[in-house]
Design a protein around this motif. Structure first.
Motif, PDB file in Angstrom:
ATOM      1  N   ASP A 108       0.829  -1.199   0.000  1.00 18.03           N
ATOM      2  CA  ASP A 108       0.000   0.000   0.000  1.00 18.03           C
ATOM      3  C   ASP A 108       0.871   1.260   0.000  1.00 18.03           C
ATOM      4  OD1 ASP A 108      -2.705   1.147   0.177  1.00 18.03           O
ATOM      5  OD2 ASP A 108      -2.036   1.901   2.109  1.00 18.03           O
ATOM      6  N   HIS A 109       1.971   1.229   0.731  1.00 20.75           N
ATOM      7  CA  HIS A 109       2.885   2.368   0.788  1.00 20.75           C
ATOM      8  C   HIS A 109       3.497   2.629  -0.591  1.00 20.75           C
ATOM      9  CE1 HIS A 109       5.848   5.179   2.301  1.00 20.75           C
ATOM     10  NE2 HIS A 109       6.837   4.417   1.869  1.00 20.75           N
ATOM     11  N   LEU A 110       3.910   1.593  -1.270  1.00 20.54           N
ATOM     12  CA  LEU A 110       4.497   1.750  -2.598  1.00 20.54           C
ATOM     13  C   LEU A 110       3.477   2.293  -3.593  1.00 20.54           C
ATOM     14  CD1 LEU A 110       6.706  -1.454  -2.703  1.00 20.54           C
ATOM     15  CD2 LEU A 110       7.523   0.856  -3.156  1.00 20.54           C
ATOM     16  N   ARG A 111       2.233   1.879  -3.460  1.00 21.99           N
ATOM     17  CA  ARG A 111       1.191   2.410  -4.347  1.00 21.99           C
ATOM     18  C   ARG A 111       0.971   3.895  -4.093  1.00 21.99           C
ATOM     19  NH1 ARG A 111      -3.859  -0.778  -2.911  1.00 21.99           N
ATOM     20  NH2 ARG A 111      -4.797   0.857  -4.168  1.00 21.99           N
ATOM     21  N   GLN A 112       1.033   4.297  -2.824  1.00 29.54           N
ATOM     22  CA  GLN A 112       0.751   5.691  -2.490  1.00 29.54           C
ATOM     23  C   GLN A 112       1.891   6.627  -2.875  1.00 29.54           C
ATOM     24  OE1 GLN A 112      -0.746   6.384   1.478  1.00 29.54           O
ATOM     25  NE2 GLN A 112      -1.886   4.468   1.504  1.00 29.54           N
ATOM     26  N   VAL A 113       3.135   6.183  -2.683  1.00 26.97           N
ATOM     27  CA  VAL A 113       4.255   7.074  -3.001  1.00 26.97           C
ATOM     28  C   VAL A 113       4.471   7.176  -4.508  1.00 26.97           C
ATOM     29  CG1 VAL A 113       5.428   6.621  -0.827  1.00 26.97           C
ATOM     30  CG2 VAL A 113       5.986   5.231  -2.823  1.00 26.97           C
ATOM     31  N   ASP A 114       4.004   6.165  -5.254  1.00 25.56           N
ATOM     32  CA  ASP A 114       4.113   6.182  -6.713  1.00 25.56           C
ATOM     33  C   ASP A 114       5.554   6.465  -7.138  1.00 25.56           C
ATOM     34  OD1 ASP A 114       3.232   5.939  -9.331  1.00 25.56           O
ATOM     35  OD2 ASP A 114       2.774   8.077  -9.532  1.00 25.56           O
ATOM     36  N   ASP A 115       6.467   5.765  -6.503  1.00 22.53           N
ATOM     37  CA  ASP A 115       7.880   5.946  -6.812  1.00 22.53           C
ATOM     38  C   ASP A 115       8.587   4.627  -6.536  1.00 22.53           C
ATOM     39  OD1 ASP A 115      10.250   7.090  -7.521  1.00 22.53           O
ATOM     40  OD2 ASP A 115      10.480   8.324  -5.725  1.00 22.53           O
ATOM     41  N   ALA A 116       9.802   4.510  -7.039  1.00 20.72           N
ATOM     42  CA  ALA A 116      10.597   3.313  -6.794  1.00 20.72           C
ATOM     43  C   ALA A 116      11.383   3.477  -5.495  1.00 20.72           C
ATOM     44  CB  ALA A 116      11.552   3.063  -7.965  1.00 20.72           C
ATOM     45  N   LEU A 117      11.360   2.458  -4.643  1.00 21.31           N
ATOM     46  CA  LEU A 117      12.057   2.504  -3.366  1.00 21.31           C
ATOM     47  C   LEU A 117      13.055   1.358  -3.277  1.00 21.31           C
ATOM     48  CD1 LEU A 117       9.097   3.229  -0.908  1.00 21.31           C
ATOM     49  CD2 LEU A 117      10.636   4.874  -1.996  1.00 21.31           C
ATOM     50  N   THR A 118      14.117   1.575  -2.517  1.00 17.03           N
ATOM     51  CA  THR A 118      15.110   0.533  -2.283  1.00 17.03           C
ATOM     52  C   THR A 118      14.728  -0.269  -1.038  1.00 17.03           C
ATOM     53  OG1 THR A 118      16.485   1.909  -0.853  1.00 17.03           O
ATOM     54  CG2 THR A 118      16.901   2.039  -3.235  1.00 17.03           C
ATOM     55  N   VAL A 119      15.456  -1.366  -0.834  1.00 17.05           N
ATOM     56  CA  VAL A 119      15.252  -2.172   0.373  1.00 17.05           C
ATOM     57  C   VAL A 119      15.458  -1.317   1.621  1.00 17.05           C
ATOM     58  CG1 VAL A 119      16.225  -4.056   1.748  1.00 17.05           C
ATOM     59  CG2 VAL A 119      15.835  -4.367  -0.709  1.00 17.05           C
ATOM     60  N   ARG A 120      16.486  -0.491   1.606  1.00 21.32           N
ATOM     61  CA  ARG A 120      16.767   0.345   2.774  1.00 21.32           C
ATOM     62  C   ARG A 120      15.667   1.370   3.020  1.00 21.32           C
ATOM     63  NH1 ARG A 120      21.615  -0.744   4.776  1.00 21.32           N
ATOM     64  NH2 ARG A 120      23.234  -1.634   3.435  1.00 21.32           N
ATOM     65  N   ALA A 134       4.621 -12.252  -6.647  1.00 22.53           N
ATOM     66  CA  ALA A 134       3.168 -12.294  -6.861  1.00 22.53           C
ATOM     67  C   ALA A 134       2.740 -11.394  -8.011  1.00 22.53           C
ATOM     68  CB  ALA A 134       2.447 -11.869  -5.574  1.00 22.53           C
ATOM     69  N   GLY A 135       3.683 -10.696  -8.621  1.00 23.39           N
ATOM     70  CA  GLY A 135       3.364  -9.836  -9.752  1.00 23.39           C
ATOM     71  C   GLY A 135       2.858  -8.469  -9.368  1.00 23.39           C
ATOM     72  N   LEU A 136       3.015  -8.093  -8.099  1.00 23.06           N
ATOM     73  CA  LEU A 136       2.496  -6.807  -7.643  1.00 23.06           C
ATOM     74  C   LEU A 136       3.520  -5.675  -7.781  1.00 23.06           C
ATOM     75  CD1 LEU A 136       0.685  -8.045  -4.410  1.00 23.06           C
ATOM     76  CD2 LEU A 136      -0.365  -7.444  -6.594  1.00 23.06           C
ATOM     77  N   LEU A 137       4.798  -6.028  -7.844  1.00 22.37           N
ATOM     78  CA  LEU A 137       5.860  -5.023  -7.957  1.00 22.37           C
ATOM     79  C   LEU A 137       6.741  -5.303  -9.170  1.00 22.37           C
ATOM     80  CD1 LEU A 137       7.174  -4.856  -4.249  1.00 22.37           C
ATOM     81  CD2 LEU A 137       5.288  -3.563  -5.277  1.00 22.37           C
ATOM     82  N   SER A 138       7.266  -4.239  -9.735  1.00 17.05           N
ATOM     83  CA  SER A 138       8.302  -4.381 -10.762  1.00 17.05           C
ATOM     84  C   SER A 138       9.644  -4.114 -10.086  1.00 17.05           C
ATOM     85  CB  SER A 138       8.081  -3.395 -11.910  1.00 17.05           C
ATOM     86  OG  SER A 138       8.116  -2.055 -11.440  1.00 17.05           O
ATOM     87  N   ARG A 166      28.061  -1.085  -6.982  1.00 13.97           N
ATOM     88  CA  ARG A 166      26.979  -1.935  -7.457  1.00 13.97           C
ATOM     89  C   ARG A 166      25.638  -1.205  -7.389  1.00 13.97           C
ATOM     90  NH1 ARG A 166      26.253  -7.576  -4.481  1.00 13.97           N
ATOM     91  NH2 ARG A 166      25.524  -6.165  -2.835  1.00 13.97           N
ATOM     92  N   PRO A 167      24.859  -1.244  -8.458  1.00 11.20           N
ATOM     93  CA  PRO A 167      23.550  -0.557  -8.442  1.00 11.20           C
ATOM     94  C   PRO A 167      22.638  -1.137  -7.363  1.00 11.20           C
ATOM     95  CG  PRO A 167      24.173  -1.191 -10.680  1.00 11.20           C
ATOM     96  CD  PRO A 167      25.129  -1.886  -9.763  1.00 11.20           C
ATOM     97  N   ALA A 168      21.774  -0.304  -6.826  1.00  9.67           N
ATOM     98  CA  ALA A 168      20.809  -0.748  -5.821  1.00  9.67           C
ATOM     99  C   ALA A 168      19.557  -1.277  -6.522  1.00  9.67           C
ATOM    100  CB  ALA A 168      20.437   0.406  -4.901  1.00  9.67           C
ATOM    101  N   ARG A 169      18.991  -2.345  -5.997  1.00 13.53           N
ATOM    102  CA  ARG A 169      17.736  -2.870  -6.539  1.00 13.53           C
ATOM    103  C   ARG A 169      16.591  -1.985  -6.061  1.00 13.53           C
ATOM    104  NH1 ARG A 169      16.640  -9.225  -6.572  1.00 13.53           N
ATOM    105  NH2 ARG A 169      18.419  -8.982  -7.969  1.00 13.53           N
ATOM    106  N   ILE A 170      15.680  -1.645  -6.940  1.00 11.16           N
ATOM    107  CA  ILE A 170      14.550  -0.781  -6.588  1.00 11.16           C
ATOM    108  C   ILE A 170      13.234  -1.473  -6.929  1.00 11.16           C
ATOM    109  CG2 ILE A 170      15.792   1.409  -6.790  1.00 11.16           C
ATOM    110  CD1 ILE A 170      14.687   1.684  -9.623  1.00 11.16           C
ATOM    111  N   TYR A 171      12.215  -1.130  -6.178  1.00 12.80           N
ATOM    112  CA  TYR A 171      10.899  -1.765  -6.324  1.00 12.80           C
ATOM    113  C   TYR A 171       9.838  -0.683  -6.518  1.00 12.80           C
ATOM    114  CZ  TYR A 171      13.341  -5.785  -4.331  1.00 12.80           C
ATOM    115  OH  TYR A 171      14.228  -6.806  -4.095  1.00 12.80           O
ATOM    116  N   ARG A 172       8.920  -0.946  -7.423  1.00 15.23           N
ATOM    117  CA  ARG A 172       7.836  -0.005  -7.711  1.00 15.23           C
ATOM    118  C   ARG A 172       6.533  -0.790  -7.872  1.00 15.23           C
ATOM    119  NH1 ARG A 172       7.874   5.047 -10.317  1.00 15.23           N
ATOM    120  NH2 ARG A 172      10.063   4.768 -10.921  1.00 15.23           N
ATOM    121  N   ALA A 173       5.423  -0.225  -7.355  1.00 15.11           N
ATOM    122  CA  ALA A 173       4.118  -0.848  -7.552  1.00 15.11           C
ATOM    123  C   ALA A 173       3.770  -0.831  -9.031  1.00 15.11           C
ATOM    124  CB  ALA A 173       3.054  -0.112  -6.739  1.00 15.11           C
TER     125      ALA A 173
END
Length: 324
Positions: free
Chosen positions: A21-33, A56-60, A71-78
């Motif tokens: 839900d947080h990722l959907r609301q911020v509408d941005d890519a976030l890192t693990v940290r 589950a197919g909910l994040l890219s 090393r590039p950081a892995r990022i996740y976006r809704a």
């Protein structure tokens, strides 16, 4: 949208549903940290939650380069192409924990059939212990193990039938730490936490006994929601006898940030590989110190409930200074 993990399982955890839900609301890519800091989680725990949401197919999942290189950081976006109305339906009709609910029913039947003289908590523990034994002995062709770490693979895999997120979250010379079993007793936890803890204790004790390694158990404070369990083979020595701290810091009574600053100053004077003992308080303290240690390259090697010489309770953390 076809993921390797069902949406029901992915959103069956309150923490994971909150992250999505947080990722959907911020509408941005976030890192693990980013996620770990927002939800007060250890980075490894946040990484596991994000991985399941992605499966589950909910994040890219993508990558972000660091300005200073490395090393590039892995990022996740809704994912924008997810039908969130369908997500709500899927998570409702595919609830996680069906096996756990069935377990609770079986234990209830056992309790009703068992003699009523012993306290309910003791009877629940014994019923859960037998369930743990049966869970392991039903896997034919498996010989008993001699070492705790060897037995943990088998038992944790078997207990995932009731708690899909159970995992070994830490280990040492003579101990392991297990997180995630609390998902199996959610129905009981809301009514009677003491009874729920007794069931968890029984499941672990019975499973490891059947795997060939009787254990000693203690509930510990962990970064993840629910109980963490510290397991040692019966007769093994605890960290107080196997780890000698080079320095000790009492951070109780301070804010968490102030405690971390003091720990940074204290560990500076230690040699690489030396261990700093920190006495902290509050359920969020282990996660705060774990984040600092992870960023600095140090290792949080133990977290346990303790008492100082005066009998005052504390959370004892052992932090090994980064080796050169």
């Amino acid at each position: 949208m076809s993921g390797q993990v069902s949406i029901g399982r992915a959103l069956g955890s309150t923490t994971r549903a909150g992250i999505y839900d947080h990722l959907r609301q911020v509408d941005d890519a976030l890192t693990v940290r980013d996620v770990a800091a927002t939800f007060d989680l250890h980075p490894n725990v946040a990484r596991t939650h994000l991985g399941l949401l992605a499966d589950a197919g909910l994040l890219s999942v993508g990558q972000r380069k660091h300005p200073g290189g490395g090393r590039p950081a892995r990022i996740y976006r809704a994912r924008a192409d997810v039908d969130n109305n369908q997500v709500a339906i899927d998570s409702a009709v595919q609830p996680a924990g069906g096996a756990a609910a069935a377990l609770m029913v079986r234990l209830l039947v056992d309790l009703l059939d068992s003699p009523g003289g012993a306290p309910l908590v003791a009877r629940a523990h014994q019923a859960a212990r037998e369930e743990g034994r049966q869970l392991i002995t039903s896997s034919a062709g498996r010989t008993p193990h001699r070492r705790l770490t060897e037995a943990s693979d088998r038992t944790v895999t078997a207990l995932r039938a009731y708690a899909p997120e159970i995992r070994v979250s830490g280990s040492g010379v003579d101990w392991i730490e297990v997180d995630g079993l609390s998902d199996a007793v959610t129905l009981v936890e809301r009514k009677d936490p003491v009874l729920a803890e007794s069931i968890e204790r029984g499941l672990l004790a019975g499973a490891f006994e059947a795997a060939g390694v009787p254990i000693e158990l203690s509930a510990t404070v962990g970064a993840r929601q629910g109980r963490s369990w510290r397991l040692r083979a019966s007769g093994a020595r605890g960290p107080r006898s196997t780890v000698v701290a080079a320095a000790s810091l009492d951070a109780r009574g301070q804010s968490r940030d102030a405690g971390v600053v003091e720990a940074m100053r204290t560990i500076t004077d230690l040699e690489p590989g030396d261990v700093l003992e920190v006495l902290a308080e509050g359920p969020g303290s282990p996660a705060v110190f774990a984040r600092w240690a992870d960023r600095a390259g140090h290792a949080l090697i133990a977290v346990e409930r303790a008492q100082d010489p005066g009998g005052r309770p504390a959370i004892r953390l052992l932090i090994e200074k980064a080796r050169a």
